[in-house]
Structures are given as C-alpha cells and as structure tokens.
Design an enzyme around this catalytic site. Structure first.
Site, PDB file in Angstrom:
ATOM      1  CG  ASP A 148      -4.000  -5.489  -4.541  1.00 18.21           C
ATOM      2  OD1 ASP A 148      -5.084  -4.953  -4.221  1.00 18.21           O
ATOM      3  OD2 ASP A 148      -3.217  -5.968  -3.709  1.00 18.21           O
ATOM      4  CG  HIS A 177      -1.992  -1.013   1.207  1.00 14.24           C
ATOM      5  ND1 HIS A 177      -1.798  -2.289   1.647  1.00 14.24           N
ATOM      6  CD2 HIS A 177      -3.285  -0.949   0.789  1.00 14.24           C
ATOM      7  CE1 HIS A 177      -2.917  -2.979   1.510  1.00 14.24           C
ATOM      8  NE2 HIS A 177      -3.829  -2.190   0.988  1.00 14.24           N
TER       9      HIS A 177
END
Length: 361
Positions: free
Chosen positions: A260, A190
């Site tokens: 993702d 992230h």
C-alpha cells in the site's frame, strides 16, 4: 525490458513535466498511479496516458477506481459506479432473496460493474485498477465502510469473483485488498498505525478467507498497513510471515504483491522506529512485495521525495542491500492489460456495455 522495476510513483499534473519523464524513464520505475488531480476530461486523460506510454511502453498506468466514494474520474461520461455495499445489499435484500435469485442477480450486477469500470478506464488508456476490496464490513471502520461488499466472507468472495470476471472481460487484471483484512480495525492507516489483536486462526477463518478461495482468480494482492501482533510485530506489508509464509505458502497465492502507499502513516514506522521512504521500500521488498507505491510525493518539494527514493533504491542495488527479482518483474509485466480496448465512441454504442449499464443497482 528491465530486470525489475518495483517502484510505482505519481505525477503532479494533467500532463507530464520534464521531471516526470525523467523519473518514469528510470529502470527502477515500473508504473504510475493517477489521482483526481491528474484529470480534467477524457481527452486530456487519454493524452496523458499516451505521454506515459511514449516514455516507456511497459509502464503500468494504475488508478484507485473502485466505485462509490473511491472513484477518481467522475465526469465527462464516466459512469458513477455504486459502492460495493450496494451489491451486498442486493444479495440480501433484493427480489428473490429467500430463493437465492437475488444472490445470482447481485453476482451478475457485480460482473457488469467490473466490465463498465474496466472498459471505461481502458478506453482512456488506463491499464490497471486497485480493485476489488476484500475487506469485511465489521461495522466500525470508517475508512472501509461501504467499500466492502458484506460482512460475510463467503458473500464477499463470490461478489468479488464476479467483479473480477467483469474486469477480465474488459481486459483489466485485478488487485484484492487489503490482506489479511482492514475491516475490523477502526483506525485509518492513512493517519495512524491500526492494530488488530485477533489470532491467526480467527483471521484465516474470517477476514483472510477470501484470499484462499480466490487464489486462482486474483492477479495481485495489496496488504494492509495494519499490525496483527499475535502473528507479527510488523504491519502485514512489511512482514515475510504474512506475505511469504501465509499468503503464498498457506493460501497458495502466486500473483503480484503491491505494498500500500508508503507515504501513509501506517507505513512510516516499523517496530516502533520511524523509517524513511527508502527504508520502508526495502523492508516491503525484502518481506515479499513485488511492487511498492509511493503516492502524492510529486507535490512535495517538486518531487524531491521521489528522487530520493529512486536514488536510495539505486544505491541499495549497487551496494548489494537489495537484489532485483526477475520473477517479480514478470509478475509486474503480467498485470498489463489483455487485448485491445474499444475506443470511447464505440464503447458507448456497444451492446455488452449498454446491457451492463442496465444491470447496475
């Protein structure tokens, strides 16, 4: 029916705005991913899902709802599901561990969890969840941690297959993640670009093994935003080597491939160069992704990044830089749920559901 709708986007609030409806109606948009900010209660969530389906009935309504710390809806009757590690602990430490009975009980409990998870989502109109996590628990990853079933690839495979069976009982399809494995790296994709320096043979024998053993069970797969430099200089989600040669070629996977979230730091650089959301999307699609996620961008500048992405991919179609894929669209359509869900009030008194609750660790 659209030719190919690869974009999965988010919406800002608890009901659709005019901008949300306009974006969701675009033929390149194939679904929406929901977050905790889209939740107030079951009645509101059910109404929001109806609004989405009214825009287009084939839109795929997705959520990251695994159990443990990754569970978007936690109140108004939703069961607090255990993290996946709880099933691994039951396997190794439960009553009858020495005889194998604990392993069988853990698989049964994982099936129950899959059914509870799927049935509750479906009762509110949600179509799909990004589960199960197939990453192995190597002990150093804080972003994976207790989201993983176990360190052992064989145990992970059998518990994941049990969870997938429970999801199927509820009518939900599944998504194994994060291929070929995120559990060995400490960095969080992230906020960083993790690098796993192991060679291909090691990865295939360990972290990626569940994808081979589950190639007849998985409906979809999500690759990791991790670079494995001994295999490819690109993160797995942008790598034709990983997605086409290895996942589909060597491991025999035939389902859908999701990227993702392309807003994550791990997706904002390819081969050391910063890329836009459109560049990242096209790179993922060319590498072999059928669907791409762009999350939390409805909150940025009134959703301008989503509009820019839709415009960018539209221009790529018109200029011939990307060609829609009918097979990819069929894979998206195949992820829509099967059968009719039980309404919430009926689910609460359903014998299978009540028994499943009793089996949770």
């Amino acid at each position: 029916m659209t030719l190919h709708a690869p974009l999965i986007i988010d919406v800002a609030g608890t009901r659709l705005s005019k901008s949300d409806k306009r974006r969701l109606a675009h033929p390149l948009v194939g679904g929406v991913v929901l977050f905790t900010r889209n939740w107030e209660n079951r009645a509101q969530l059910t109404k929001l899902c109806r609004q989405i389906k009214k825009v287009r009935a084939d839109l795929l309504i997705c959520v990251d709802h695994e159990g443990g710390r990754v569970q978007r809806f936690r109140s108004d009757g939703f069961t607090h599901l255990p993290p996946m590690r709880a099933f691994g602990e039951q396997w190794f430490q439960g009553q009858g561990a020495a005889t194998g009975e604990a392993a069988l009980n853990a698989c049964n409990a994982a099936t129950a969890a899959g059914f509870v998870l799927g049935a509750e989502l479906r009762a509110c109109g949600v179509d799909f969840t990004f589960a199960p996590v197939l990453d192995l628990d190597h002990g150093g990853s804080t972003v994976i941690g207790d989201r993983a079933f176990a360190r052992d690839a064989r145990v992970t495979t059998l518990l994941a297959q049990a969870l997938v069976h429970g999801l199927a009982q509820s009518g939900l399809r599944n998504c194994g993640k994060h291929f070929p494995g995120h559990g060995h790296v400490q960095a969080d994709s992230h906020v960083a670009v993790p690098v796993d320096g192991r060679d291909l043979a090691t990865l295939l024998a360990d972290d990626a093994a569940p994808y081979r053993w589950l190639n007849a069970s998985l409906a979809s797969v999500m690759p990791a935003h991790v670079i494995y430099p001994q295999v490819d200089v690109r993160p797995a989600g942008f790598s034709a080597r990983w997605l086409q040669d290895i996942l589909r070629g060597q491991l025999g996977f035939t389902g859908a491939v999701f990227s993702d979230d392309l807003s994550m730091a791990g997706a904002r650089q390819i081969e050391g160069r910063a890329v836009s959301h459109t560049e990242a999307t096209l790179a993922a699609l060319h590498a072999g992704c059928d669907l791409v996620l762009l999350c939390n961008q409805s909150l940025v500048d009134k959703g301008a990044p989503i509009d820019d992405l839709i415009d960018g991919v539209s221009e790529a179609v018109l200029s011939g830089r990307w060609h829609p894929n009918a097979a990819s669209e069929q894979r998206r359509q195949d992820l829509l749920p099967q059968g009719y869900p039980l309404p919430w009030d009926e689910l609460m008194v359903d014998a299978r559901y009540m028994h499943a609750l009793s089996l949770l660790p």
